[in-house]
Design a protein around this motif. Structure first.
Motif, mmCIF file in Angstrom:
data_model
loop_
_atom_site.group_PDB
_atom_site.id
_atom_site.type_symbol
_atom_site.label_atom_id
_atom_site.label_comp_id
_atom_site.label_asym_id
_atom_site.label_seq_id
_atom_site.Cartn_x
_atom_site.Cartn_y
_atom_site.Cartn_z
ATOM 1 N N ALA A 245 25.306 14.650 8.065
ATOM 2 C CA ALA A 245 25.961 15.467 6.569
ATOM 3 C C ALA A 245 23.929 16.107 6.711
ATOM 4 C CB ALA A 245 25.348 14.244 5.693
ATOM 5 N N PRO A 246 24.125 17.403 6.043
ATOM 6 C CA PRO A 246 22.822 18.373 6.690
ATOM 7 C C PRO A 246 21.672 17.156 5.806
ATOM 8 C CG PRO A 246 24.170 19.664 5.830
ATOM 9 C CD PRO A 246 25.074 17.850 5.676
ATOM 10 N N ARG A 247 20.232 17.207 5.444
ATOM 11 C CA ARG A 247 19.126 16.642 5.030
ATOM 12 C C ARG A 247 18.797 17.082 4.133
ATOM 13 N NH1 ARG A 247 13.958 16.566 5.773
ATOM 14 N NH2 ARG A 247 14.304 17.952 7.993
ATOM 15 N N VAL A 248 19.253 16.675 2.730
ATOM 16 C CA VAL A 248 18.455 17.138 1.531
ATOM 17 C C VAL A 248 17.069 16.735 1.272
ATOM 18 C CG1 VAL A 248 19.214 17.096 -0.658
ATOM 19 C CG2 VAL A 248 21.048 16.809 0.789
ATOM 20 N N VAL A 249 15.988 17.619 0.951
ATOM 21 C CA VAL A 249 14.797 17.557 -0.044
ATOM 22 C C VAL A 249 14.814 18.180 -1.097
ATOM 23 C CG1 VAL A 249 12.379 18.060 1.174
ATOM 24 C CG2 VAL A 249 13.840 18.075 2.748
ATOM 25 N N PRO A 250 14.314 16.851 -1.959
ATOM 26 C CA PRO A 250 14.495 17.479 -3.108
ATOM 27 C C PRO A 250 13.043 17.716 -3.725
ATOM 28 C CG PRO A 250 15.803 15.147 -3.166
ATOM 29 C CD PRO A 250 14.998 15.622 -1.783
ATOM 30 N N VAL A 251 13.125 18.765 -4.353
ATOM 31 C CA VAL A 251 11.129 18.999 -4.593
ATOM 32 C C VAL A 251 11.194 19.848 -5.958
ATOM 33 C CG1 VAL A 251 11.110 20.172 -2.244
ATOM 34 C CG2 VAL A 251 11.231 21.732 -3.731
ATOM 35 N N ALA A 252 9.897 19.665 -6.431
ATOM 36 C CA ALA A 252 10.189 20.286 -7.540
ATOM 37 C C ALA A 252 10.132 22.250 -7.844
ATOM 38 C CB ALA A 252 8.008 19.529 -8.524
ATOM 39 N N PRO A 253 10.198 22.592 -8.301
ATOM 40 C CA PRO A 253 11.090 24.144 -8.632
ATOM 41 C C PRO A 253 9.221 25.041 -7.929
ATOM 42 C CG PRO A 253 11.631 23.918 -10.431
ATOM 43 C CD PRO A 253 10.341 22.173 -10.024
ATOM 44 N N GLY A 254 8.168 24.445 -8.425
ATOM 45 C CA GLY A 254 6.848 24.837 -7.582
ATOM 46 C C GLY A 254 6.318 24.534 -6.177
ATOM 47 N N ALA A 255 7.344 23.621 -5.539
ATOM 48 C CA ALA A 255 6.847 22.779 -4.536
ATOM 49 C C ALA A 255 8.288 23.442 -3.044
ATOM 50 C CB ALA A 255 6.662 21.464 -4.508
ATOM 51 N N ILE A 256 8.149 24.403 -3.879
ATOM 52 C CA ILE A 256 9.176 25.242 -2.653
ATOM 53 C C ILE A 256 8.684 25.719 -0.967
ATOM 54 C CG2 ILE A 256 10.752 27.238 -1.985
ATOM 55 C CD1 ILE A 256 12.011 26.797 -5.000
ATOM 56 N N ALA A 257 7.823 26.489 -1.624
ATOM 57 C CA ALA A 257 6.977 27.105 0.390
ATOM 58 C C ALA A 257 6.177 25.990 0.889
ATOM 59 C CB ALA A 257 5.592 27.871 -0.541
ATOM 60 N N PRO A 258 5.221 24.977 0.096
ATOM 61 C CA PRO A 258 5.177 23.681 1.238
ATOM 62 C C PRO A 258 6.422 23.605 2.072
ATOM 63 C CG PRO A 258 4.357 23.865 -0.849
ATOM 64 C CD PRO A 258 5.166 24.116 -0.771
ATOM 65 N N ALA A 259 7.365 22.592 1.429
ATOM 66 C CA ALA A 259 8.817 22.117 1.808
ATOM 67 C C ALA A 259 9.387 23.384 3.164
ATOM 68 C CB ALA A 259 10.322 21.698 0.846
ATOM 69 N N GLU A 260 9.491 24.703 3.074
ATOM 70 C CA GLU A 260 9.776 25.708 3.300
ATOM 71 C C GLU A 260 9.194 25.901 5.201
ATOM 72 O OE1 GLU A 260 11.754 30.606 3.178
ATOM 73 O OE2 GLU A 260 10.086 29.390 1.733
ATOM 74 N N SER A 261 7.848 25.466 4.858
ATOM 75 C CA SER A 261 6.891 25.980 5.961
ATOM 76 C C SER A 261 7.525 24.354 7.311
ATOM 77 C CB SER A 261 5.816 25.815 5.378
ATOM 78 O OG SER A 261 5.176 26.453 5.073
ATOM 79 N N LEU A 262 7.341 23.008 6.301
ATOM 80 C CA LEU A 262 7.932 22.064 6.925
ATOM 81 C C LEU A 262 9.537 22.308 7.892
ATOM 82 C CD1 LEU A 262 6.579 19.356 4.596
ATOM 83 C CD2 LEU A 262 5.812 19.733 7.228
ATOM 84 N N ALA A 263 10.581 22.824 7.178
ATOM 85 C CA ALA A 263 11.946 22.940 7.090
ATOM 86 C C ALA A 263 11.514 24.218 8.013
ATOM 87 C CB ALA A 263 12.484 23.133 6.478
ATOM 88 N N THR A 264 11.088 25.309 8.322
ATOM 89 C CA THR A 264 10.762 26.277 9.732
ATOM 90 C C THR A 264 10.269 25.696 10.784
ATOM 91 O OG1 THR A 264 9.871 28.037 7.764
ATOM 92 C CG2 THR A 264 9.631 28.811 10.250
ATOM 93 N N ALA A 265 8.940 24.714 10.346
ATOM 94 C CA ALA A 265 8.754 24.179 11.477
ATOM 95 C C ALA A 265 9.555 23.418 12.658
ATOM 96 C CB ALA A 265 7.648 22.928 11.461
ATOM 97 N N ASP A 266 10.745 22.896 11.503
ATOM 98 C CA ASP A 266 11.714 21.894 12.547
ATOM 99 C C ASP A 266 12.240 22.752 13.474
ATOM 100 O OD1 ASP A 266 10.756 19.619 11.559
ATOM 101 O OD2 ASP A 266 11.715 19.658 9.185
ATOM 102 N N VAL A 267 12.840 23.966 12.576
ATOM 103 C CA VAL A 267 13.627 24.896 13.614
ATOM 104 C C VAL A 267 12.826 25.430 14.301
ATOM 105 C CG1 VAL A 267 15.019 27.320 12.906
ATOM 106 C CG2 VAL A 267 14.877 25.263 11.260
ATOM 107 N N MET A 268 11.655 26.317 14.561
ATOM 108 C CA MET A 268 11.538 26.241 15.997
ATOM 109 C C MET A 268 11.397 25.087 16.770
ATOM 110 S SD MET A 268 8.329 28.277 13.294
ATOM 111 C CE MET A 268 7.174 29.047 14.647
#
Length: 429
Positions: A85-108
């Motif tokens: 199953a896809p991994r779920v990362v719950p974040v606060a509405p204002g913490a999307i940018a850091p989580a997106e940076s980590l996910a981008t690194a995972d993709v790269m």
């Protein structure tokens, strides 16, 4: 009684092209290509499961609801039939940018195929955002979009007080509308299949007229360059020589189209056994019922359309002296033919519209547009006869003009004639 010299020209032009290896390859390759289109989609559909690891995505959930977990459950083996199953990362509405940076690194670093961001915007507007290395996988993206839409609707239904089980049942409903064409003769098969067949008929006529029209031009140019025309014209009038070339080359195209039709019918009937040999059940294609009169009319449009354009190509060939000049001189004729294809999409959308009726009566576009209309929608007999008459008159006119230019231009060398000079040739007795 037909002139023997004219028949000799027809026979030479016909046999010279039919005996070539490329004619055999093109005659066989065309039906094989269309036959593969009958078989391959069914084979691919039976094995279409997406990429094995496309479920390896990250869901960044900033909705403060269970939407991320629900999407993960929905997509487990869903986007691509993967096991994880896809991994779920719950974040606060204002913490999307850091989580997106980590996910981008995972993709790269190829630890994930991509990431899906769901936030309050999705809840209110239905818009989500996905980034990853598999965005060109159309099948996976469609499955992902359907999963998001289904879970969002279910979440909204539950928010409105609908029982969760009822909500899941409602969102799990899928629809599929099949279309069927009705004609004066009764049921005429699938509307989508008629669309595809009509497009195939139009493109086949376009390519055949274009290719063999150029053959006429190159044949005339070759005779001028090798000075063979000077010898031939001494024993047969130039206009009769031109007519022989047009009939001979046109007969080659006619033969090829008839062979394509015969081989296509054979491949249609062997489709089911081929699919059965791969263990795939075949579904009926519902090919439109094309009677003898319709088939004869389609072939009539090809013959007349070819004569129309062949005369123009021959006239161009008689006024040039090299391949370089041919590239420029043939453009006006080619643009006339291409203009018909440019409006194919509009004709398919409104086969009975004003544009369709007008273009199916113009002699330069009718050989492509009217067969297209006849394939996708019922056309009044009066319009078909008017279209045939228009193309026939156009073919007679262009053949007459071409004959006048051909008889003079065939023996002209050196400077290309001007338009005024060609008009002088036409008016010469």
């Amino acid at each position: 009684m037909v002139d023997r010299k004219f028949l000799a020209v027809v026979r030479r032009e016909y046999l010279e092209r039919v005996r070539t290896r490329w004619f055999l390859i093109a005659t066989v390759f065309g039906p094989v290509l269309f036959g593969s289109l009958m078989v391959l989609p069914a084979l691919l559909a039976s094995r279409n499961k997406g990429a094995a690891d496309a479920s390896n995505i990250v869901i960044i959930d900033a909705t403060s609801t269970s939407l991320g977990a629900r999407l993960s459950s929905q997509l487990a083996g869903g986007v691509t039939a993967g096991d994880n199953a896809p991994r779920v990362v719950p974040v606060a509405p204002g913490a999307i940018a850091p989580a997106e940076s980590l996910a981008t690194a995972d993709v790269m670093q190829e630890r994930a195929k991509g990431y899906l961001i769901v936030d309050s915007t999705l809840i209110t507007t239905g818009k989500a955002r996905y980034a990853g290395s598999n965005t060109t996988a159309i099948f996976d993206m469609q499955r992902l979009e359907r999963a998001v839409q289904r879970e969002l609707v279910a979440l909204r239904l539950e928010g409105a007080g609908v029982d969760p089980d009822v909500g899941r049942a409602i969102t799990g409903i899928s629809t599929n509308i099949s279309t069927e064409r009705l004609t004066k003769q009764g049921r005429g098969g699938s509307g989508q299949v008629n669309f595809i067949v009509g497009l195939a008929v139009a493109m086949t006529l376009y390519m055949t007229i274009f290719i063999y029209g150029l053959n006429v031009l190159r044949g005339v140019l070759e005779e001028k360059q090798t000075r063979v025309a000077e010898v031939v014209v001494a024993s047969i009038p130039a206009t009769r020589l031109l007519a022989g070339k047009v009939v001979g080359v046109g007969a080659v195209g006619f033969t090829q189209i008839v062979l394509w039709m015969v081989i296509g019918v054979v491949m249609y009937y062997v489709r089911a056994p081929i699919l059965a040999s791969f263990g795939v059940a075949s579904t009926p294609l519902n090919i439109p019922d094309v009677g003898f009169s319709t088939a004869a009319t389609l072939l009539g449009f090809f013959v007349l359309g070819f004569m129309f354009y062949a005369g123009l190509f021959a006239a161009v060939g008689a006024t040039i002296n090299s391949e370089q000049e041919a590239q420029q001189a043939q453009m006006p004729v080619v643009l006339l033919l291409v203009a018909s294809v440019m409006f194919v999409q509009n004709i398919l959308m409104q086969p009975d519209g004003t544009l369709s009726r007008v273009m199916s009566t113009l002699p330069f576009s009718a050989p492509i547009i009217m067969p297209l209309r006849m394939t996708v929608a019922p056309v009044p007999t009066s319009q078909v006869l008017l279209s045939l008459a228009s193309v026939a008159l156009g073919a007679v006119f262009t053949t007459w003009i071409a004959g006048r230019i051909y008889r003079v231009g065939l023996l002209m060398y050196g400077k290309r004639p001007t338009f005024r000079e060609m008009m002088t040739w036409v008016n010469r007795r």
